[in-house]
Design a protein around this motif. Structure first.
Motif, PDB file in Angstrom:
ATOM      1  N   GLU A 160      19.759  11.238  41.487  1.00  7.24           N
ATOM      2  CA  GLU A 160      20.369  12.089  40.459  1.00  7.24           C
ATOM      3  C   GLU A 160      20.191  11.472  39.072  1.00  7.24           C
ATOM      4  N   LEU A 161      20.291  10.168  38.961  1.00 10.01           N
ATOM      5  CA  LEU A 161      20.077   9.476  37.687  1.00 10.01           C
ATOM      6  C   LEU A 161      18.637   9.663  37.206  1.00 10.01           C
ATOM      7  N   VAL A 162      17.688   9.559  38.119  1.00  7.25           N
ATOM      8  CA  VAL A 162      16.273   9.756  37.774  1.00  7.25           C
ATOM      9  C   VAL A 162      16.043  11.205  37.339  1.00  7.25           C
ATOM     10  N   LYS A 163      16.636  12.139  38.056  1.00  6.19           N
ATOM     11  CA  LYS A 163      16.514  13.559  37.689  1.00  6.19           C
ATOM     12  C   LYS A 163      17.028  13.791  36.270  1.00  6.19           C
ATOM     13  N   GLN A 164      18.199  13.249  35.955  1.00  9.61           N
ATOM     14  CA  GLN A 164      18.780  13.427  34.615  1.00  9.61           C
ATOM     15  C   GLN A 164      17.878  12.820  33.545  1.00  9.61           C
ATOM     16  N   ALA A 165      17.321  11.642  33.821  1.00 13.03           N
ATOM     17  CA  ALA A 165      16.430  10.990  32.857  1.00 13.03           C
ATOM     18  C   ALA A 165      15.201  11.847  32.601  1.00 13.03           C
ATOM     19  N   LEU A 166      14.619  12.384  33.657  1.00 15.94           N
ATOM     20  CA  LEU A 166      13.431  13.236  33.510  1.00 15.94           C
ATOM     21  C   LEU A 166      13.764  14.519  32.750  1.00 15.94           C
ATOM     22  N   MET A 167      14.918  15.091  33.018  1.00 14.03           N
ATOM     23  CA  MET A 167      15.326  16.319  32.332  1.00 14.03           C
ATOM     24  C   MET A 167      15.518  16.075  30.833  1.00 14.03           C
ATOM     25  N   LYS A 168      15.869  14.866  30.466  1.00 11.08           N
ATOM     26  CA  LYS A 168      16.045  14.511  29.047  1.00 11.08           C
ATOM     27  C   LYS A 168      14.720  14.110  28.404  1.00 11.08           C
ATOM     28  N   GLY A 169      13.637  14.148  29.194  1.00  8.53           N
ATOM     29  CA  GLY A 169      12.327  13.798  28.654  1.00  8.53           C
ATOM     30  C   GLY A 169      12.050  12.308  28.578  1.00  8.53           C
ATOM     31  N   ARG A 170      12.870  11.532  29.271  1.00  5.85           N
ATOM     32  CA  ARG A 170      12.679  10.080  29.270  1.00  5.85           C
ATOM     33  C   ARG A 170      11.376   9.727  29.972  1.00  5.85           C
ATOM     34  N   LYS A 171      10.720   8.678  29.520  1.00  6.97           N
ATOM     35  CA  LYS A 171       9.446   8.225  30.087  1.00  6.97           C
ATOM     36  C   LYS A 171       9.613   7.006  30.981  1.00  6.97           C
ATOM     37  N   SER A 172      10.719   6.265  30.798  1.00  7.79           N
ATOM     38  CA  SER A 172      10.911   5.036  31.572  1.00  7.79           C
ATOM     39  C   SER A 172      12.396   4.696  31.644  1.00  7.79           C
ATOM     40  N   MET A 173      12.694   3.731  32.520  1.00  7.15           N
ATOM     41  CA  MET A 173      14.074   3.256  32.675  1.00  7.15           C
ATOM     42  C   MET A 173      14.076   1.738  32.743  1.00  7.15           C
ATOM     43  N   LYS A 174      15.115   1.146  32.181  1.00  7.98           N
ATOM     44  CA  LYS A 174      15.296  -0.311  32.211  1.00  7.98           C
ATOM     45  C   LYS A 174      16.087  -0.694  33.459  1.00  7.98           C
TER      46      LYS A 174
ATOM     47  N   ASP B 250       8.824  -4.519  31.935  1.00  8.86           N
ATOM     48  CA  ASP B 250      10.270  -4.570  31.690  1.00  8.86           C
ATOM     49  C   ASP B 250      10.946  -3.217  31.901  1.00  8.86           C
ATOM     50  N   ARG B 251      10.138  -2.161  32.048  1.00  6.19           N
ATOM     51  CA  ARG B 251      10.664  -0.811  32.227  1.00  6.19           C
ATOM     52  C   ARG B 251       9.891  -0.130  33.354  1.00  6.19           C
ATOM     53  N   TRP B 252      10.602   0.670  34.147  1.00  6.01           N
ATOM     54  CA  TRP B 252       9.966   1.423  35.216  1.00  6.01           C
ATOM     55  C   TRP B 252       9.472   2.746  34.648  1.00  6.01           C
ATOM     56  N   ASP B 253       8.193   2.992  34.768  1.00  4.69           N
ATOM     57  CA  ASP B 253       7.557   4.208  34.263  1.00  4.69           C
ATOM     58  C   ASP B 253       7.915   5.366  35.185  1.00  4.69           C
ATOM     59  N   LEU B 254       8.578   6.369  34.651  1.00  2.00           N
ATOM     60  CA  LEU B 254       9.051   7.483  35.472  1.00  2.00           C
ATOM     61  C   LEU B 254       7.934   8.382  35.989  1.00  2.00           C
ATOM     62  N   LYS B 255       6.712   8.220  35.493  1.00  2.00           N
ATOM     63  CA  LYS B 255       5.613   8.991  36.084  1.00  2.00           C
ATOM     64  C   LYS B 255       5.362   8.531  37.521  1.00  2.00           C
ATOM     65  N   ASN B 256       5.910   7.374  37.900  1.00  2.00           N
ATOM     66  CA  ASN B 256       5.788   6.874  39.267  1.00  2.00           C
ATOM     67  C   ASN B 256       6.840   7.464  40.207  1.00  2.00           C
ATOM     68  N   ALA B 257       7.759   8.232  39.651  1.00  2.00           N
ATOM     69  CA  ALA B 257       8.733   8.960  40.472  1.00  2.00           C
ATOM     70  C   ALA B 257       8.130  10.329  40.758  1.00  2.00           C
ATOM     71  N   LYS B 258       7.391  10.423  41.852  1.00  2.00           N
ATOM     72  CA  LYS B 258       6.742  11.695  42.179  1.00  2.00           C
ATOM     73  C   LYS B 258       7.799  12.786  42.367  1.00  2.00           C
ATOM     74  N   LEU B 259       7.538  13.949  41.800  1.00  2.00           N
ATOM     75  CA  LEU B 259       8.515  15.040  41.878  1.00  2.00           C
ATOM     76  C   LEU B 259       8.807  15.461  43.312  1.00  2.00           C
ATOM     77  N   SER B 260       7.790  15.417  44.177  1.00  2.00           N
ATOM     78  CA  SER B 260       8.028  15.786  45.579  1.00  2.00           C
ATOM     79  C   SER B 260       8.992  14.784  46.230  1.00  2.00           C
ATOM     80  N   GLN B 261       8.827  13.499  45.925  1.00  2.05           N
ATOM     81  CA  GLN B 261       9.739  12.484  46.468  1.00  2.05           C
ATOM     82  C   GLN B 261      11.146  12.680  45.906  1.00  2.05           C
TER      83      GLN B 261
END
Length: 138
Positions: free
Chosen positions: A108-122, A65-76
């Motif tokens: 940019e939304l993913v970047k902001q989520a990662l900067m806030k320490g978020r682990k996943s997104m709905k 139900d949530r996308w795990d942000l560890k799958n957003a590779k920083l290089s990508q």
């Protein structure tokens, strides 16, 4: 079937259709030597040029139900942010298998989520995505 392959196959079919109907789409590939030895991964998965706009995205699959942000590779993410800085639409395209929804999460939304320490997104945090929006004659 390896993870992500089903969605990638579907996007490759979309690419063939778009290319046959006036829009350019291609899949990026990893850099390899002539012997096939892996040197470097692709910056992100796909590029689409339509209606004067470049779309750059990396395709992901999600079984929950949530996308795990560890799958957003920083290089990508960094490559997508550079594309965004230069005028492209840049995002992660996530297929939520449960519910069969395709959602666009802007880089940019993913970047902001990662900067806030978020682990996943709905899915509700992104935008629904429909490949027909990429057709050049619309």
């Amino acid at each position: 079937m390896r993870r992500g392959f089903e969605f990638e196959n579907e996007l490759n079919r979309v690419s063939k259709y778009l290319n046959a109907n006036g829009t350019h789409m291609h899949k990026n590939h990893a850099r390899r030597t002539e012997q096939g030895i892996y040197l470097e991964g692709e910056p992100f998965d796909y590029e689409v040029l339509t209606k004067g706009t470049l779309h750059c995205f990396d395709a992901k699959e999600c079984s929950g139900d949530r996308w795990d942000l560890k799958n957003a590779k920083l290089s990508q993410l960094n490559n997508l942010l550079v594309c965004r800085k230069n005028g492209a639409q840049a995002y992660f395209l996530v297929w939520f298998r449960k519910g069969n929804r395709i959602v666009r999460f802007d880089a940019e939304l993913v970047k902001q989520a990662l900067m806030k320490g978020r682990k996943s997104m709905k899915p509700e945090e992104g935008k629904s995505w429909d490949w027909t929006d990429l057709l050049s004659y619309q």
